[in-house]
Design a protein around this motif. Structure first.
Motif, short mmCIF file in Angstrom:
data_model
loop_
_atom_site.label_atom_id
_atom_site.label_comp_id
_atom_site.label_asym_id
_atom_site.label_seq_id
_atom_site.Cartn_x
_atom_site.Cartn_y
_atom_site.Cartn_z
N LEU A 29 0.88 -1.32 -0.03
CA LEU A 29 -0.19 0.06 0.14
C LEU A 29 0.92 1.33 -0.02
CD1 LEU A 29 -2.70 -1.18 2.26
CD2 LEU A 29 -2.82 -0.82 -0.13
N GLU A 30 1.85 1.24 0.74
CA GLU A 30 2.90 2.43 0.57
C GLU A 30 3.42 2.43 -0.67
OE1 GLU A 30 5.95 2.57 3.84
OE2 GLU A 30 4.76 1.24 4.90
N ALA A 33 1.00 4.13 -3.11
CA ALA A 33 0.82 5.48 -2.72
C ALA A 33 1.92 6.28 -3.27
CB ALA A 33 0.65 5.68 -1.21
N ASP A 36 1.32 6.56 -7.07
CA ASP A 36 0.14 7.31 -7.38
C ASP A 36 0.65 9.03 -7.34
OD1 ASP A 36 -2.86 7.17 -8.12
OD2 ASP A 36 -2.82 8.51 -6.36
N PHE A 174 -5.53 1.63 -6.48
CA PHE A 174 -5.12 2.15 -5.23
C PHE A 174 -6.02 3.19 -4.93
CE2 PHE A 174 -3.10 6.03 -3.35
CZ PHE A 174 -2.70 5.16 -2.00
N TYR A 175 -6.75 3.70 -5.67
CA TYR A 175 -7.96 4.40 -5.09
C TYR A 175 -9.02 3.50 -4.28
CZ TYR A 175 -12.68 6.85 -5.10
OH TYR A 175 -13.55 7.27 -4.55
N ASP A 178 -7.22 2.70 -0.71
CA ASP A 178 -6.62 3.83 -0.18
C ASP A 178 -7.52 4.26 1.06
OD1 ASP A 178 -4.42 5.80 0.50
OD2 ASP A 178 -5.41 7.14 -1.02
N THR A 179 -7.61 3.74 1.92
CA THR A 179 -8.40 4.08 2.92
C THR A 179 -7.73 3.75 4.45
OG1 THR A 179 -9.57 2.01 3.26
CG2 THR A 179 -10.62 3.54 1.77
N HIS A 183 -5.41 0.10 6.10
CA HIS A 183 -4.10 0.29 6.61
C HIS A 183 -4.03 -0.24 7.94
CE1 HIS A 183 -3.57 2.80 3.17
NE2 HIS A 183 -2.23 2.94 3.43
N HIS A 607 0.52 15.18 -2.09
CA HIS A 607 -0.74 15.24 -3.02
C HIS A 607 -0.30 16.19 -4.28
CE1 HIS A 607 -3.00 13.20 -0.19
NE2 HIS A 607 -2.62 14.14 0.65
#
Length: 835
Positions: A29-30, A33, A36, A174-175, A178-179, A183, A607
């Protein structure tokens, strides 16, 4: 679960997985991100360049390193090469074939480290430079018009797998994951047990020679992806379990009702629940809807993530901000037992409420019982994790004019989901507390399944209300004559009627007595006198103790933004309409309404493509703020926008609502709001679009608010919650998910005819929500989108889930089962909660 189900579950947990998937999933997940933040790797010339580097440089270097270590310690892979490698490994069968054809053996990830997780790249960069002196170690961003990315291309090894298409399919994954919940280690630990259950179903079907397409939810899919990213371990584990390497085909992403993904997910849900006696649907694991449209394709580059802010000095200290947390709760009534013989099972239903006030749940909502309907029926609701959820068991009477009879009730402590050791889900029998005080023997019990996301901080949502001053002089004088001593205040008020702050523009005479200066002042309950927030100088408003200025004539720039505010390592841009996280999920028929909204988007190193942090909804006079550091700044800006003209002389925001019976003079006391205007029902999709906090946020699937129940429907027909699952990137055992909301208004006795607000012809890119409009004798369900949703919602309704629900006490009539064939990206469903 019964004895057989428990034995199957224990057998599933005995499946050996050679990798430690929970920490590996967090690393994945990292990594996603980090990718992304570099979306140039999703498409275009830099993607082509990354694929070339992967094939020409990384794979040969990895092959050498796997035979004889090229460096002391792990070999660090460049991020762009790792992204292509990631997508390649997610087709494990093809990856094995390509490796063996090109290098005679499988290239594993052992003794390899990602570049984003280490500061020690020196040795890897040195080896890279020795091997490829003309090729940089890292692929940096260049503008699309820069052709230098193709320099020194050279010849690449041929790979049979279409890597461009693989990247395209994985770029939206990922969207979906990505919550904060995804995590959470507790959530991932349970995801691992569910993944083993998923593998057990595949093994069982293979042994029974049943060729069934099994579809994971997103928590299961994260574990499956993580497992595949360890090619040698995955291959060994699958050969031991199945005698073959389990394929992960992600090429099918059609979510239409009756299609492969939809049917596969429905079948997986049924088989999983029958095999193990536990629910397959899970809060935090379902489809979140379509990826929001970006505001830019070019990233904003920042040197660091220093914590600059756009504050207005010490004024923030005057605010008594309400801190509220929120969870998404998926609730299902699985079964009931010991019901008295005189009570027909088909007449029983549940009504849920909370015993404490809640900014999300007002009147509660109805739930049917799964064993009564034969389908999985549940509700996905948003609520504060406080107090207790009350489940009242009701029996519909023969006469529709009579209220349902109460049998009893049970309560669930919502704090249970916030405990540090909570598994975020449970399924258990709960005994009813009888309504009349006389318990039956044995007592009536409900089997309740509930799952929750982790609690997160809720948005700050405030209404703008202008108090109109009153004096006898202004009342008796012509309206053109104003009392110079009187002026109005604009109040910013929470839905619970608590006032946060009030603002006012004042004219102040300069010391020389000639010039008149304008300033914006604020008052809070804790402040004993007004304090200055901004002043009007040189035809622009300058915020106090800040370098932020708002010009008096804002015009759209080339990128569509109407205002840009800069600090060294952060930028805020304002855009017309609802953008990114605030983009509507219900349908695409709100262009005119959305044009009156303004979204603040933050750009930073974390971001670079923007994150929506605040919204001003000019129709409902609401502001919504996701990050508290921006709250007072956004309040000031929203207030000042009332006086700012944009192109063609049209005001960016209209005047605030006028509160009748307002205070007679400006003061520092806190007046309460009698009644806030209720959000208007959307004539298109049937939901309270725009003025409801939960609907404005895309952080939850569905909500319950203000006499509306957002209930999860299912795929095809009378109330099944059988489709959720994961989206693109999960085929070959994935996809099929529904995350669209359905809204049910509480109805009186009488018939019902549900309306789909979902997808009509050409109503693409959203989740077709449905609302039931009540009337005394009939409740009609029509489609709100253009072209309607009749007979399965044909037409090109791309990307979302068209749910339709219906709730009535006697007669129900629903013309559409949600979005059917042609309603792309959805699992059109109807939940019939009528008796």
């Amino acid at each position: 679960m019964d004895g057989e189900q428990e034995a199957r579950w224990l057998a599933a947990q005995g499946i050996v997985v050679g990798a430690d998937l929970v920490p590996a999933a967090l690393r994945q997940l990292e990594f996603l991100a980090a990718v992304d933040r570099r979306r140039w790797l999703y498409e275009g010339p830099l993607l082509e360049r990354a694929i070339h580097r992967y094939k020409t440089y990384w794979l040969p270097l990895l092959a050498k390193h796997s035979q004889a270590a090229a460096v002391d310690g792990p070999l660090v892979v460049p991020l762009d090469c790792e992204w292509i490698w990631h997508c390649h490994r997610l087709n494990p069968v093809q990856y094995i074939k390509d490796c063996k054809r090109l290098y005679g053996r499988l290239l594993d990830n052992s003794n390899v480290e990602s570049s984003f997780r280490t500061d020690s790249k020196h040795h890897a960069e040195k080896v890279w430079a020795e091997q490829y002196p003309k090729e940089p170690f890292e692929l940096e961003y260049t503008s699309p018009s820069d052709n230098s990315v193709y320099a020194n291309a050279g010849d690449a090894e041929e790979i049979a797998y279409d890597l461009v298409s693989a990247v395209k399919r994985q770029s939206s994954f990922f969207y979906q994951v990505d919550t904060p919940t995804m995590h959470d280690p507790r959530f991932l630990e349970e995801a691992l047990t569910r993944y083993k259950g998923f593998l057990y179903l595949i093994k069982t079907n293979q042994e029974n020679k049943m060729k069934l397409f099994r579809v994971p939810t997103y928590d299961v899919d994260v574990m499956w992806h993580t497992h595949q990213l360890h090619p040698a371990t995955y291959g060994h584990d699958m050969l031991k379990l199945l005698g073959r390497v389990l394929e992960h085909d992600d090429t099918d992403d059609d979510r239409s009702e009756g299609k492969k993904l939809d049917v596969g997910f429905s079948g997986t849900t049924e088989q999983f629940e029958n095999a193990f006696g536990v629910r397959y649907w899970k809060a935090g694991a379902m489809y979140r809807g379509n990826l929001p449209s970006p505001v830019t394709s070019s990233p904003q580059m920042f040197s660091s993530e220093a914590d600059d802010d756009f504050g207005v000095g010490k004024a923030e200290l005057q605010l008594a901000i309400l801190e509220t947390t929120v969870i998404e709760l998926f609730l299902q009534i699985v079964d009931f037992k010991n019901l008295p013989p005189a009570i027909p099972r088909e007449n029983v239903h549940i009504w849920f409420t909370k015993n404490q006030s809640d900014m999300f749940i007002s009147d509660g909502g109805r739930l049917d019982i799964s064993t009564k309907t034969g389908k999985s029926i549940g509700a996905s609701i948003q609520c504060e994790p406080t107090g207790e959820l009350i489940l009242t068991v009701l029996v519909d009477r023969a006469s529709s004019s009579k209220k349902p009879k109460k049998i009893g009730k049970v309560s669930i402590s919502l704090q249970e989901f916030t405990w540090p050791d909570s598994k975020l889900s449970f399924e258990r029998w709960l005994e009813l507390k009888p309504h009349d005080g006389h318990a039956s023997s044995p007592p009536v019990s409900l089997r309740v399944a509930a799952s929750s996301t982790v609690s997160v901080k809720a948005q700050q949502v405030l209404s703008m209300i202008r108090t109109e001053p009153f004096s006898l002089k202004t009342f008796l004088s012509p309206s053109s004559i104003k009392d110079p001593k009187m002026s109005c205040w604009t109040r910013f008020v929470y839905d619970c009627k608590t006032e946060l702050i009030r603002l006012q523009i004042r004219d102040q005479k300069a010391k020389n007595g000639m010039a008149v200066a304008r300033e914006l002042v604020g008052v809070t309950k804790s402040s004993k006198k007004p304090f200055k927030l901004a002043e009007f100088v040189d035809n622009k408003w300058s915020l106090s103790n800040s370098n932020l200025c708002i010009p008096n004539d804002m015009k759209p720039s080339k990128d569509g933004s109407i205002l840009e505010l800069k600090c060294d390592n952060k930028m805020i841009k304002l855009y017309h309409g609802r953008k990114l996280e605030f983009q509507r999920k219900c349908c695409n028929n709100h262009a005119e309404e959305d044009a009156s909204a303004v979204t603040a988007v933050k750009f930073s190193a974390e971001h670079p493509y923007g994150k929506a942090v605040a919204l001003l909804d000019t129709k409902s006079e609401l502001i919504m703020v996701d990050e508290d550091w921006f709250l007072l700044t956004w309040i000031v800006m929203s207030f000042l926008f009332q006086d700012i003209n944009v192109e063609h002389g049209a005001k960016l925001i209209g005047g605030a609502m006028v509160e009748k019976g307002a205070i007679s003079k400006p003061d520092t006391t806190m007046a309460s709001v009698d009644t806030l205007a209720a959000p208007a029902q959307c004539g298109t999709c049937g939901t309270a679009c725009g003025s409801n906090m939960a609907i404005a946020s895309d952080k939850v699937l569905t909500t319950v608010n203000s006499k509306a129940v957002a209930t999860s429907g299912g795929s095809g027909g009378n109330g099944q919650t059988e489709s959720a699952g994961c989206g693109s990137g999960c085929g070959g055992g994935c996809g099929g998910g529904c995350g669209g909301a359905m809204v049910v208004e509480t109805t009186k006795a009488g018939g019902g005819h549900a309306k789909s607000g979902g997808c009509g012809g050409g109503c693409g890119g959203g989740c077709g929500a449905m609302a039931v409009e009540s009337s005394k004798d009939d409740v009609h369900a029509k489609s709100g989108g253009p072209g309607g949703c009749s007979s399965g919602c044909g037409g090109s309704c791309g990307g979302g889930c068209g749910y339709m629900a219906m709730e009535s006490s006697k007669v129900g009539h629903a013309k559409s089962g949600g979005c059917g064939a042609g309603c792309g990206g959805g699992c059109g469903a109807m939940l019939n909660a009528s008796s």
